[in-house]
Design a protein around this motif. Structure first.
Motif, PDB file in Angstrom:
ATOM      1  N   MET A 115       0.802  -1.225   0.000  1.00 14.22           N
ATOM      2  CA  MET A 115       0.000   0.000   0.000  1.00 14.22           C
ATOM      3  C   MET A 115       0.834   1.275   0.000  1.00 14.22           C
ATOM      4  O   MET A 115       0.468   2.275  -0.625  1.00 14.22           O
ATOM      5  CB  MET A 115      -0.968   0.001   1.180  1.00 14.22           C
ATOM      6  N   GLU A 116       1.961   1.267   0.685  1.00 13.59           N
ATOM      7  CA  GLU A 116       2.829   2.455   0.696  1.00 13.59           C
ATOM      8  C   GLU A 116       3.299   2.794  -0.719  1.00 13.59           C
ATOM      9  O   GLU A 116       3.232   3.945  -1.152  1.00 13.59           O
ATOM     10  CB  GLU A 116       4.036   2.221   1.611  1.00 13.59           C
ATOM     11  N   ALA A 119       0.414   4.042  -2.904  1.00  6.63           N
ATOM     12  CA  ALA A 119       0.036   5.427  -2.612  1.00  6.63           C
ATOM     13  C   ALA A 119       0.980   6.427  -3.283  1.00  6.63           C
ATOM     14  O   ALA A 119       0.567   7.531  -3.667  1.00  6.63           O
ATOM     15  CB  ALA A 119       0.025   5.650  -1.097  1.00  6.63           C
ATOM     16  N   LYS A 120       2.239   6.050  -3.439  1.00  7.60           N
ATOM     17  CA  LYS A 120       3.218   6.937  -4.079  1.00  7.60           C
ATOM     18  C   LYS A 120       3.097   6.937  -5.602  1.00  7.60           C
ATOM     19  O   LYS A 120       3.397   7.929  -6.261  1.00  7.60           O
ATOM     20  CB  LYS A 120       4.635   6.511  -3.689  1.00  7.60           C
ATOM     21  N   SER A 164       1.331  -0.813  -7.358  1.00  5.35           N
ATOM     22  CA  SER A 164       2.527  -0.680  -6.518  1.00  5.35           C
ATOM     23  C   SER A 164       3.807  -0.701  -7.337  1.00  5.35           C
ATOM     24  O   SER A 164       4.848  -0.213  -6.887  1.00  5.35           O
ATOM     25  CB  SER A 164       2.577  -1.808  -5.480  1.00  5.35           C
ATOM     26  N   LEU A 207      -5.527   6.014  -0.746  1.00  2.00           N
ATOM     27  CA  LEU A 207      -4.410   5.951  -1.694  1.00  2.00           C
ATOM     28  C   LEU A 207      -4.314   7.234  -2.514  1.00  2.00           C
ATOM     29  O   LEU A 207      -3.212   7.748  -2.766  1.00  2.00           O
ATOM     30  CB  LEU A 207      -4.583   4.737  -2.621  1.00  2.00           C
ATOM     31  N   GLY A 210      -2.518   9.860  -0.821  1.00  2.00           N
ATOM     32  CA  GLY A 210      -1.127   9.556  -0.503  1.00  2.00           C
ATOM     33  C   GLY A 210      -0.922   9.005   0.899  1.00  2.00           C
ATOM     34  O   GLY A 210       0.205   8.989   1.410  1.00  2.00           O
ATOM     35  N   GLU A 211      -1.998   8.537   1.511  1.00  2.00           N
ATOM     36  CA  GLU A 211      -1.936   8.017   2.885  1.00  2.00           C
ATOM     37  C   GLU A 211      -1.630   6.513   2.860  1.00  2.00           C
ATOM     38  O   GLU A 211      -2.483   5.669   3.180  1.00  2.00           O
ATOM     39  CB  GLU A 211      -3.262   8.277   3.604  1.00  2.00           C
ATOM     40  N   GLY A 212      -0.401   6.178   2.510  1.00  2.00           N
ATOM     41  CA  GLY A 212      -0.017   4.776   2.383  1.00  2.00           C
ATOM     42  C   GLY A 212      -0.112   4.001   3.684  1.00  2.00           C
ATOM     43  O   GLY A 212      -0.551   2.846   3.711  1.00  2.00           O
ATOM     44  N   ALA A 215      -3.705   3.408   4.514  1.00  2.00           N
ATOM     45  CA  ALA A 215      -4.245   2.428   3.564  1.00  2.00           C
ATOM     46  C   ALA A 215      -3.815   1.015   3.941  1.00  2.00           C
ATOM     47  O   ALA A 215      -4.588   0.061   3.828  1.00  2.00           O
ATOM     48  CB  ALA A 215      -3.787   2.753   2.142  1.00  2.00           C
TER      49      ALA A 215
END
Length: 250
Positions: A115-116, A119-120, A164, A207, A210-212, A215
């Motif tokens: 998820m991180e 989000a990016k 991802s 996402l 940008g809240e990985g 998320a």
């Protein structure tokens, strides 16, 4: 007859033979296409867990040899969608309770970790695509099209993993989601997927913002709620009408 004339006639005859195709049974398909047809039938639950897959019947339906069908079934077995048993043949995999727990544990470990990165990397186009997928899933649930909703949910999670950027893990998530579809078919409750209908929308918004980290936490709760909704029940073994199931594929 001169040697050059004999060579020319021999070459012409060879070209004619090469240009004449061998006999091909009507309805024959490539192995990749047959693999996709059977895989989709399993994921969409047209072929239920435990259903027997007779080689001769499948060969007849798709218009190819039993050797070709055997290769397709072996490929499906590697992905654990099909179980091959000596002297009994192939059947759609029926996951055990322990296997179900293992699959959801693996999904939590992998999907939450992705998820991180998602989000990016997520784009505006990705967000719109995901929102449309979530809308279609809700529509299927409202229409009580359970098998369609399960397939759409699996596709949604696989797409999140793709965003991802890690192709290897995304492929693994896709396989886990396919196995989850079987698990939901065996242990799931009719009418819902074990999660709130707006869960996927919430994931998308996190996402997109940008809240990985959030998320990832939400994904963990989401997957745990699906697993918690499962209940064990016995489903009788059946021998499906393969010609009817693949009527539009062959």
């Amino acid at each position: 007859m001169s040697g050059s004339r004999q060579m020319a006639e021999s070459t012409s005859s060879g070209q004619q033979q090469a240009a004449t195709p061998g006999p091909k049974k009507a309805g024959g398909k490539g192995l990749d296409a047959i693999y996709r047809s059977i895989s989709e039938a399993i994921i969409e639950h047209r072929l239920k867990p435990g259903a027997r897959l007779r080689e001769d019947a499948l060969a007849d339906v798709f218009g190819i040899s039993r050797t070709g069908i055997r290769k397709v079934l072996q490929r499906l077995a590697l992905e654990q969608l099909v179980t091959l048993t000596p002297r009994r043949g192939a059947s759609v995999t029926r996951p055990s309770v322990d296997e179900a727990k293992d699959v959801f544990e693996a999904r939590q470990m992998v999907e939450c970790a992705l998820m991180e990165a998602a989000a990016k990397r997520i784009t505006t186009a990705d967000v719109e695509e995901l929102r449309e997928m979530a809308r279609e899933e809700r529509k299927a649930l409202r229409s009580r099209e359970q098998r369609v909703a399960i397939k759409l949910s699996a596709t949604f999670h696989a797409r999140l993993a793709e965003i991802s950027g890690n192709r290897t893990l995304a492929e693994f998530v896709g396989q886990l989601c396919s196995r989850s579809s079987l698990i939901l078919a065996v242990y799931g409750n009719p009418g819902h997927l074990g999660c709130e209908s707006h869960d996927h929308d919430n994931l998308i918004e996190l996402l997109a913002a940008g809240e990985g980290g959030k998320a990832s936490d939400f994904m963990e709760r989401h997957l745990k709620s699906i697993e918690a909704s499962l209940s064990i029940f016995d489903e009788p073994e059946e021998t499906p009408d393969l010609r009817d199931i693949f009527a539009f594929d062959a």
